[in-house]
Design an enzyme around this catalytic site. Structure first.
Site, PDB file in Angstrom:
ATOM      1  N   ASN A  66      29.951  40.347  38.041  1.00 15.39           N
ATOM      2  CA  ASN A  66      30.388  38.985  37.730  1.00 15.39           C
ATOM      3  C   ASN A  66      31.262  38.484  38.873  1.00 15.39           C
ATOM      4  O   ASN A  66      32.413  38.900  39.012  1.00 15.39           O
ATOM      5  CB  ASN A  66      31.173  39.024  36.405  1.00 15.39           C
ATOM      6  CG  ASN A  66      31.764  37.674  36.041  1.00 15.39           C
ATOM      7  OD1 ASN A  66      31.466  36.654  36.683  1.00 15.39           O
ATOM      8  ND2 ASN A  66      32.608  37.655  35.018  1.00 15.39           N
ATOM      9  N   LYS A  95      32.441  35.586  39.338  1.00 13.60           N
ATOM     10  CA  LYS A  95      33.392  34.542  38.901  1.00 13.60           C
ATOM     11  C   LYS A  95      33.396  33.372  39.894  1.00 13.60           C
ATOM     12  O   LYS A  95      32.365  33.063  40.473  1.00 13.60           O
ATOM     13  CB  LYS A  95      34.779  35.150  38.690  1.00 13.60           C
ATOM     14  CG  LYS A  95      34.726  36.340  37.726  1.00 13.60           C
ATOM     15  CD  LYS A  95      36.063  36.764  37.214  1.00 13.60           C
ATOM     16  CE  LYS A  95      35.879  37.976  36.285  1.00 13.60           C
ATOM     17  NZ  LYS A  95      37.107  38.429  35.678  1.00 13.60           N
ATOM     18  N   HIS A 110      32.484  35.136  27.629  1.00  8.87           N
ATOM     19  CA  HIS A 110      33.445  35.866  28.459  1.00  8.87           C
ATOM     20  C   HIS A 110      34.865  35.462  28.033  1.00  8.87           C
ATOM     21  O   HIS A 110      35.103  34.305  27.682  1.00  8.87           O
ATOM     22  CB  HIS A 110      33.206  35.546  29.936  1.00  8.87           C
ATOM     23  CG  HIS A 110      34.010  36.427  30.836  1.00  8.87           C
ATOM     24  ND1 HIS A 110      35.346  36.208  31.079  1.00  8.87           N
ATOM     25  CD2 HIS A 110      33.691  37.553  31.517  1.00  8.87           C
ATOM     26  CE1 HIS A 110      35.793  37.156  31.884  1.00  8.87           C
ATOM     27  NE2 HIS A 110      34.810  37.997  32.168  1.00  8.87           N
ATOM     28  N   GLU A 170      37.412  34.730  29.618  1.00 14.99           N
ATOM     29  CA  GLU A 170      37.981  33.579  30.335  1.00 14.99           C
ATOM     30  C   GLU A 170      37.430  32.266  29.773  1.00 14.99           C
ATOM     31  O   GLU A 170      38.122  31.255  29.721  1.00 14.99           O
ATOM     32  CB  GLU A 170      37.693  33.718  31.838  1.00 14.99           C
ATOM     33  CG  GLU A 170      38.572  34.798  32.456  1.00 14.99           C
ATOM     34  CD  GLU A 170      37.949  35.565  33.604  1.00 14.99           C
ATOM     35  OE1 GLU A 170      36.986  35.067  34.220  1.00 14.99           O
ATOM     36  OE2 GLU A 170      38.424  36.685  33.875  1.00 14.99           O
ATOM     37  N   GLU A 196      34.926  44.096  26.556  1.00  9.17           N
ATOM     38  CA  GLU A 196      35.881  43.892  27.641  1.00  9.17           C
ATOM     39  C   GLU A 196      37.254  43.599  27.054  1.00  9.17           C
ATOM     40  O   GLU A 196      37.551  42.451  26.699  1.00  9.17           O
ATOM     41  CB  GLU A 196      35.460  42.700  28.505  1.00  9.17           C
ATOM     42  CG  GLU A 196      34.113  42.844  29.169  1.00  9.17           C
ATOM     43  CD  GLU A 196      34.004  41.909  30.358  1.00  9.17           C
ATOM     44  OE1 GLU A 196      33.893  42.417  31.480  1.00  9.17           O
ATOM     45  OE2 GLU A 196      34.066  40.685  30.171  1.00  9.17           O
ATOM     46  N   GLY A 203      40.772  42.168  35.209  1.00 14.88           N
ATOM     47  CA  GLY A 203      41.442  41.670  36.411  1.00 14.88           C
ATOM     48  C   GLY A 203      42.875  42.148  36.540  1.00 14.88           C
ATOM     49  O   GLY A 203      43.638  41.640  37.357  1.00 14.88           O
ATOM     50  N   SER A 244      38.350  46.020  34.806  1.00 13.03           N
ATOM     51  CA  SER A 244      38.841  46.850  35.909  1.00 13.03           C
ATOM     52  C   SER A 244      38.030  48.122  36.133  1.00 13.03           C
ATOM     53  O   SER A 244      38.590  49.185  36.418  1.00 13.03           O
ATOM     54  CB  SER A 244      40.330  47.171  35.724  1.00 13.03           C
ATOM     55  OG  SER A 244      41.082  45.976  35.703  1.00 13.03           O
TER      56      SER A 244
END
Ligand code: PGA
Length: 249
Positions: free
Chosen positions: A9, A11, A95, A97, A167, A173, A208
């Protein structure tokens, strides 16, 4: 057997030049499709350029987001059919985010999931708990609720033929990873929730994932691959992680 997948991904990073360069490096070095499928998720504006670079390789293309609507007056949005039209095979849905920064609810995520499948795309449904939810022992409940919302709209069989990525939000991140045992515990709960229909569903871990921790995560019985953010932006790191997936028994 669940199909092992390694997903990158990207991003909102990079330029046209860096996206094409990364795709080209991956394409030159990745030829082991028999044991794992590699998928990259570039920014939408670079999908077509990356697709052209990946032609003739074993790497396939995915989008990071899609509209839940099929067509019409939705300024700035991209439909599932448009993504399929330019050669995407996968799309990320829900996701963390998108959920946290763009306010996507469980029901919007479910609509996007169904829109993706209607267009022939394979959605990768992302689920995961926040740090606070983990500290309050709500992890399994939160994840089960996120999956149940999609099952309610799309049906169990459709969820089982998609991909689910666990996740934990606190691991995305941040450099902090769920331990292999923590991840496996959630993956096995997801497997149990899907029941018999989900015994071959691909379940990814994300948060991560790095070359240093990939092997132990991928060796867990219900972890069938990874959704990798930061470490997918460097060809060598991502290839190293992908290689570790292919080396699992
Ligand atoms: P990360 O991102 O590997 O940088 O933690 C994972 C993701 O957001 O899918």
């Amino acid at each position: 057997m669940a199909k092992p997948l390694i997903a990158g991904n990207w991003k909102m990073h990079g330029t046209a030049e860096s996206a094409i360069h990364l795709a080209s490096q991956l394409g030159q070095h990745w030829n082991d499709q028999s044991k794992a499928q590699m998928i990259v998720f570039p920014p939408a504006i670079y999908l077509t350029a990356v697709k052209a670079e990946l032609d003739g390789t074993n790497i396939v293309l995915g989008a990071q987001n899609l509209s839940q609507h099929s067509a019409g007056a939705f300024t700035g949005e991209i439909s599932a059919d448009m993504l399929a039209d330019i050669g995407c095979e996968y799309v990320l849905v829900g996701h963390s985010e998108r959920r946290a920064v763009f306010g996507e609810s469980n029901s919007t995520v479910a609509e996007k999931f169904s829109a993706a499948q209607r267009a022939g795309l394979t959605p990768i449904l992302c689920v995961g708990e926040s740090l606070q939810q983990r500290q309050q022992d709500q992890t399994i409940e939160v994840v089960a609720g996120q999956i149940a919302a999609v099952i309610d709209l799309a049906g169990l069989d459709n969820v089982c033929r998609a991909v689910i990525a666990y996740e934990p939000v606190w691991a995305i991140g941040t450099g902090e990873t769920a331990s292999p045992e923590q991840a496996q515990q959630v993956h096995s709960a997801i497997r149990a929730q899907l029941g018999d229909a989900g015994k071959d569903t691909t379940l990814l871990y994300g948060g991560s994932v790095k070359a240093e921790n990939a092997d132990k995560l991928f060796s867990q019985p219900d972890i069938n691959g990874g959704l990798v953010g930061g470490a997918s932006l460097e060809a060598n790191d991502f290839l190293n992680i992908a290689q570790q997936l292919t080396e699992q028994e």
